[in-house]
Design a protein around this motif. Structure first.
Motif, PDB file in Angstrom:
ATOM      1  N   LYS A  12       0.836  -1.213   0.000  1.00  0.00           N
ATOM      2  CA  LYS A  12       0.000   0.000   0.000  1.00  0.00           C
ATOM      3  C   LYS A  12       0.864   1.254   0.000  1.00  0.00           C
ATOM      4  CE  LYS A  12      -4.121   1.895   2.295  1.00  0.00           C
ATOM      5  NZ  LYS A  12      -5.084   1.693   3.418  1.00  0.00           N
ATOM      6  N   TYR A  13       2.001   1.201   0.682  1.00  0.00           N
ATOM      7  CA  TYR A  13       2.926   2.326   0.751  1.00  0.00           C
ATOM      8  C   TYR A  13       4.320   1.855   0.368  1.00  0.00           C
ATOM      9  CZ  TYR A  13      -0.903   3.882   3.766  1.00  0.00           C
ATOM     10  OH  TYR A  13      -2.128   4.180   4.265  1.00  0.00           O
ATOM     11  N   GLU A  14       5.158   2.801  -0.006  1.00  0.00           N
ATOM     12  CA  GLU A  14       6.547   2.490  -0.332  1.00  0.00           C
ATOM     13  C   GLU A  14       7.448   3.292   0.596  1.00  0.00           C
ATOM     14  OE1 GLU A  14       7.522   0.207  -2.304  1.00  0.00           O
ATOM     15  OE2 GLU A  14       5.635  -0.295  -3.299  1.00  0.00           O
ATOM     16  N   SER A  40      -1.891  -4.333   3.851  1.00  0.00           N
ATOM     17  CA  SER A  40      -3.187  -3.715   3.560  1.00  0.00           C
ATOM     18  C   SER A  40      -3.350  -3.315   2.101  1.00  0.00           C
ATOM     19  CB  SER A  40      -3.399  -2.493   4.462  1.00  0.00           C
ATOM     20  OG  SER A  40      -2.355  -1.562   4.299  1.00  0.00           O
ATOM     21  N   GLY A  41      -2.352  -3.626   1.267  1.00  0.00           N
ATOM     22  CA  GLY A  41      -2.489  -3.365  -0.163  1.00  0.00           C
ATOM     23  C   GLY A  41      -3.078  -4.553  -0.895  1.00  0.00           C
ATOM     24  N   GLN A  42      -2.769  -4.641  -2.163  1.00  0.00           N
ATOM     25  CA  GLN A  42      -3.322  -5.701  -3.004  1.00  0.00           C
ATOM     26  C   GLN A  42      -2.193  -6.560  -3.580  1.00  0.00           C
ATOM     27  OE1 GLN A  42      -6.609  -6.143  -3.164  1.00  0.00           O
ATOM     28  NE2 GLN A  42      -6.897  -4.323  -1.875  1.00  0.00           N
ATOM     29  N   THR A 253       7.387   7.621  -7.344  1.00  0.00           N
ATOM     30  CA  THR A 253       7.127   6.198  -7.223  1.00  0.00           C
ATOM     31  C   THR A 253       8.451   5.470  -6.973  1.00  0.00           C
ATOM     32  OG1 THR A 253       7.427   5.774  -9.581  1.00  0.00           O
ATOM     33  CG2 THR A 253       5.206   6.428  -8.842  1.00  0.00           C
ATOM     34  N   PRO A 254       8.385   4.241  -6.465  1.00  0.00           N
ATOM     35  CA  PRO A 254       9.627   3.489  -6.246  1.00  0.00           C
ATOM     36  C   PRO A 254      10.459   3.339  -7.516  1.00  0.00           C
ATOM     37  CG  PRO A 254       7.805   2.431  -5.114  1.00  0.00           C
ATOM     38  CD  PRO A 254       7.210   3.528  -5.931  1.00  0.00           C
ATOM     39  N   ASP A 255       9.803   3.194  -8.649  1.00  0.00           N
ATOM     40  CA  ASP A 255      10.540   3.043  -9.905  1.00  0.00           C
ATOM     41  C   ASP A 255      11.342   4.294 -10.252  1.00  0.00           C
ATOM     42  OD1 ASP A 255       9.561   0.508 -10.180  1.00  0.00           O
ATOM     43  OD2 ASP A 255       7.986   1.048 -11.620  1.00  0.00           O
TER      44      ASP A 255
END
Length: 363
Positions: A12-14, A40-42, A253-255
């Motif tokens: 859900k978070y990074e 809690s993410g997908q 974003t992480p990327d």
């Protein structure tokens, strides 16, 4: 080994804790362990582990809630909502060991009594601090674990006589964090100024306001702060006053993280004491000089060649930044050799060795 990693923010978070624990989970899964992650993410199709969803309410929703004993921050409120759903999905008999860095509620759920069968080993990781392991006050009196992963030597020395401990740092993906040209245009950074980068949550302990004050006298420098948090309005207001036209606040974003580092000239981190700080080896791997608070703990990570000063002295930080920028211009950019020590493959191997040792002692 059948392993469970549990944390509210997974998928859900990074944030730093999520990145660190998921990286270990993924490496262990790739090399043969049966790994499950609850967050809690997908679920994501390309991850090598099994993912189970347990919902939580975002911590930002609790920023204006009263902070009281036990519920001491918006983070604890968020964790409580996750732990309630974790308890419905967690079956202790399915695992040989469970791992988290979240206390109190997640740790307590993972340690719940087992009626019959073998209770899994419980590993706690000092990703967010060691206080659950060292404090006997309030809810910390109820902390327990079978193994404590200490992310720095200070934590290890403090806890090795009380808990089963291993000194294991966090790591980085050396395939992603490396030298590169960056992309200032895509990130909206100026092409004609030196860029000082902070990667920090906008919370008091990260001292972003002090970072703004240190950069202010450097007329040709542009400060970039990558992160968000409850102090966002204070940060914007001070930057508008002291760094007009020389400040960028963004989230990526992480990327985009490797490109973010590659697009800067120097890395600044103002926290007085971090449990570890993934950002330091990430920045080093991308060739950035480091300006940070001078502690033995940080020197253990970055060595003795970076620009470490007493960051509570603003002129000292300004000078360190100036020196770091000059050094970068004077010599070819290179990757710190220390950065490769923190490859996630090496870190995951150390986790497996510690787990194997604990299981051997238990049998």
């Amino acid at each position: 080994m059948r392993l469970l990693f549990a944390l509210p923010g997974f998928h859900k978070y990074e944030r730093g804790a999520e990145i660190a624990l998921l990286s270990v989970a993924a490496e262990l899964a790739r090399t043969g362990d049966d790994v499950t992650v609850i967050g809690s993410g997908q679920a994501r199709p390309d991850d090598p582990y099994k993912f189970i969803h347990a919902s939580s309410i975002r911590r930002e929703n609790f920023e204006k809630f009263p902070f009281i004993p036990l519920f001491r921050s918006e983070t604890v409120y968020e964790e409580a909502t996750f732990a309630a759903n974790l308890a419905l999905r967690y079956q202790p008999s399915d695992f040989d060991a469970v791992l988290t860095c979240s206390f109190p509620f997640t740790n307590m759920v993972l340690r719940r009594p087992v009626l019959g069968g073998k209770k899994p080993l419980n590993l706690f990781i000092t990703q967010n601090g060691e206080w659950p392991a060292v404090s006997n006050d309030a809810e910390y009196r109820f902390f327990s674990c079978d193994g404590l992963v200490c992310t720095n030597p200070d934590y290890y020395e403090t806890n090795k006589d009380r808990w089963n401990c291993a000194l294991i740092p966090n790591g980085i993906s050396i395939d992603r964090f490396k030298l590169g040209a960056g992309d200032r245009a895509a990130l909206g950074f100026p092409a004609d100024r030196q860029v000082i980068l902070m990667v920090s949550a906008l919370i008091p302990t990260k001292r972003v306001l002090d970072g703004i004050r240190a950069v202010a006298p450097m007329g040709d420098a542009h400060l970039v702060v990558a992160g968000d948090g409850p102090m966002r309005e204070e940060v914007k207001a001070l930057a508008a006053e002291l760094l007009p036209g020389r400040f960028t606040q963004l989230t990526v974003t992480p990327d985009q993280m490797p490109t973010l580092y590659q697009s800067a000239d120097v890395f600044l981190h103002m926290s007085l004491l971090e449990s570890f700080g993934n950002v330091f080896p990430e920045a080093m791997a991308c060739g950035l000089p480091i300006v940070g608070h001078d502690t033995q703990r940080l020197r253990w990570i970055v060595g003795d060649e970076e620009f470490l000063v007493d960051t509570q002295n603003t002129p000292s930080v300004t000078k360190a930044l100036t020196d770091a920028l000059a050094a970068k211009q004077a010599a070819p950019v290179k990757v710190s050799e220390r950065a490769t020590n923190f490859a996630w493959q090496n870190i995951a191997r150390q986790y497996r060795e510690f787990l194997t040792e604990l299981m051997s002692d238990q049998s």
